[in-house]
Scaffold this motif. Structure first.
Motif, mmCIF file in Angstrom:
data_model
loop_
_atom_site.group_PDB
_atom_site.id
_atom_site.type_symbol
_atom_site.label_atom_id
_atom_site.label_comp_id
_atom_site.label_asym_id
_atom_site.label_seq_id
_atom_site.Cartn_x
_atom_site.Cartn_y
_atom_site.Cartn_z
ATOM 1 N N UNK A 97 -18.396 -1.974 8.463
ATOM 2 C CA UNK A 97 -17.433 -3.110 8.194
ATOM 3 C C UNK A 97 -16.754 -3.073 6.560
ATOM 4 N N UNK A 98 -16.180 -3.770 6.045
ATOM 5 C CA UNK A 98 -15.642 -3.660 4.801
ATOM 6 C C UNK A 98 -16.355 -3.133 3.762
ATOM 7 N N UNK B 51 -9.492 2.923 7.185
ATOM 8 C CA UNK B 51 -8.375 2.585 6.187
ATOM 9 C C UNK B 51 -9.007 2.460 4.823
ATOM 10 N N UNK B 52 -8.211 3.136 3.855
ATOM 11 C CA UNK B 52 -8.636 3.246 2.493
ATOM 12 C C UNK B 52 -7.709 2.772 1.659
ATOM 13 N N UNK B 53 -7.759 1.821 0.514
ATOM 14 C CA UNK B 53 -6.923 1.105 -0.237
ATOM 15 C C UNK B 53 -7.185 1.209 -1.699
ATOM 16 N N UNK B 54 -6.363 1.570 -2.576
ATOM 17 C CA UNK B 54 -6.672 1.530 -3.948
ATOM 18 C C UNK B 54 -5.690 0.389 -4.759
ATOM 19 N N UNK B 55 -5.882 0.362 -5.981
ATOM 20 C CA UNK B 55 -5.383 -0.512 -6.692
ATOM 21 C C UNK B 55 -5.544 -1.789 -6.588
ATOM 22 N N UNK B 56 -5.894 -2.497 -7.523
ATOM 23 C CA UNK B 56 -6.614 -3.886 -7.314
ATOM 24 C C UNK B 56 -5.792 -5.127 -6.659
#
Length: 244
Positions: free
Chosen positions: A2-3, A62-67
């Motif tokens: 999961x997340x 899926x990978x995401x950066x930046x708050x």
């Protein structure tokens, strides 16, 4: 899987993401990435984010950066209460307007206290006093502009309820507070704004999110903080050298 959230709660943006996910009941697996121990430079973490920074969101492949991007993603995917990231186009655009200003005028300034009081001494560097004083001048100026442009006489930055913009701002302002410089002193409008957000968040969550940063000066005094490994110190020296 999961997340997953990769966070270090010494970091202002990480705290914003942590508080948001917890407050909205979003289930996630927490991976603590301790910057002071150089865990952001490990081979394992480099596969997650080659920029060696937190926070990072991983949702399956899926990978995401930046708050700010992470907060918007969570708002939309989990359909949280509309006040966080309103569906109304103009209100949503005002949040984006603030976040754009925040990146240049708040984010780059309010984290300096941690670097000058904690990180620099840990690696044997003394930030010149004139730079510390200059940073406080920059903070004061930024807060004047913040109050006149964005907060004014409103209860929150955008609308009548707390939003992503408020959470991002509050965590930046709490950084110097935790390190002994109360940016709310002498600013009743800003202090009242902080009080409204704290009242919205429950006490247990507030303490959980801020425990590490609130305790860091005591750890510094007791010399219980880890000394960053050599592979981390190069990046830290670069960051310290950028303090104007």
């Amino acid at each position: 899987m999961g997340l997953e959230l990769y966070l270090d709660l010494l970091s202002q943006p990480c705290r914003a993401v942590f508080i948001f996910a917890k407050k909205n009941g979003i289930p996630f697996q927490l991976h603590t990435v301790q910057i002071l121990k150089g865990q952001n430079c490990s081979k394992e973490f480099l596969q997650i984010n080659s920029l060696q920074k937190v926070p990072v969101l991983k949702d399956g492949d899926f990978i995401l950066t930046e708050s700010s991007a992470i907060l918007i993603y969570l708002s939309c995917k989990y359909q949280v209460a509309d006040h966080w990231y309103p569906s109304d186009l103009q209100t949503r655009s005002q949040i984006q307007e603030y976040l754009g200003w925040h990146a240049d005028n708040i984010r780059s300034i309010f984290g300096v206290t941690l670097w000058s009081r904690v990180f620099a001494p840990l690696i044997g560097i003394q930030v010149p006093e004139e730079k510390v004083k200059r940073n406080r001048t920059y903070m004061d100026y930024a807060l004047q502009r913040l109050e006149s442009k964005f907060l004014r006489d409103k209860p929150f930055l955008v609308g009548q309820q707390v939003s992503l913009a408020d959470l991002m701002l509050l965590e930046e302002l709490m950084q110097p507070v935790a390190l002994g410089y109360d940016v709310f002193e002498g600013r009743p409008r800003l202090a009242a704004w902080r009080g409204r957000i704290e009242a919205f968040l429950d006490t247990e969550l507030w303490q959980e999110a801020h425990g590490p940063i609130f305790n860091i000066l005591e750890q510094m005094a007791k010399k219980t903080l880890p000394v960053p490994p050599p592979e981390s110190q190069k990046n830290m020296l670069f960051r310290i050298s950028k303090i104007p």
